[in-house]
Design a protein around this motif. Structure first.
Motif, short mmCIF file in Angstrom:
data_model
loop_
_atom_site.label_atom_id
_atom_site.label_comp_id
_atom_site.label_asym_id
_atom_site.label_seq_id
_atom_site.Cartn_x
_atom_site.Cartn_y
_atom_site.Cartn_z
N GLY A 1 48.14 -48.74 -58.54
CA GLY A 1 49.59 -48.72 -58.42
C GLY A 1 50.00 -49.02 -56.99
O GLY A 1 49.44 -49.90 -56.34
N ASN A 2 50.96 -48.28 -56.49
CA ASN A 2 51.44 -48.54 -55.14
C ASN A 2 50.76 -47.62 -54.12
O ASN A 2 51.16 -47.57 -52.96
CB ASN A 2 52.95 -48.39 -55.06
CG ASN A 2 53.40 -46.96 -55.25
OD1 ASN A 2 52.66 -46.12 -55.72
ND2 ASN A 2 54.63 -46.69 -54.86
N GLN A 3 49.72 -46.93 -54.52
CA GLN A 3 49.03 -46.01 -53.61
C GLN A 3 48.47 -46.75 -52.39
O GLN A 3 48.54 -46.27 -51.28
CB GLN A 3 47.90 -45.29 -54.34
CG GLN A 3 47.18 -44.25 -53.50
CD GLN A 3 48.08 -43.08 -53.15
OE1 GLN A 3 48.88 -42.64 -53.96
NE2 GLN A 3 47.95 -42.58 -51.93
N ARG A 4 47.93 -47.94 -52.64
CA ARG A 4 47.37 -48.72 -51.54
C ARG A 4 48.44 -49.09 -50.53
O ARG A 4 48.23 -48.99 -49.32
CB ARG A 4 46.72 -49.98 -52.10
CG ARG A 4 46.03 -50.81 -51.04
CD ARG A 4 45.25 -51.93 -51.66
NE ARG A 4 44.24 -51.37 -52.56
CZ ARG A 4 43.54 -52.04 -53.45
NH1 ARG A 4 43.71 -53.33 -53.56
NH2 ARG A 4 42.67 -51.45 -54.22
N GLU A 5 49.60 -49.48 -51.00
CA GLU A 5 50.71 -49.82 -50.10
C GLU A 5 51.20 -48.60 -49.33
O GLU A 5 51.51 -48.67 -48.15
CB GLU A 5 51.87 -50.45 -50.88
CG GLU A 5 51.53 -51.80 -51.49
CD GLU A 5 51.15 -52.83 -50.46
OE1 GLU A 5 51.75 -52.85 -49.37
OE2 GLU A 5 50.21 -53.60 -50.72
#
Length: 66
Positions: free
Chosen positions: A4-8
């Motif tokens: 999901g957006n965890q990396r961002e």
């Protein structure tokens, strides 16, 4: 499997942390030396006071702890 957006979010957090570390002024060698001298002087004073108290207690001056 995706994150999901965890990396961002992690990337933004790391950039913010890096920017804060870069903005923090580093301690110069002269201030480090001054701090060491100040600490050494404080320790010498503490040692001197302790020796005086020990001498007073040994001589029965009544300066010891109750």
């Amino acid at each position: 499997m995706t994150r999901g957006n965890q990396r961002e979010m992690d990337r933004a957090k790391a950039q913010k942390k890096a920017a804060a570390a870069k903005a923090k002024p580093k301690e110069s060698a002269t201030t480090l030396q001054q701090r060491r001298e100040k600490d050494a002087a404080a320790l010498r004073e503490k040692q001197k006071k302790k020796e005086q108290e020990a001498a007073a207690a040994a001589s029965g001056g009544g300066g010891g702890k109750k």
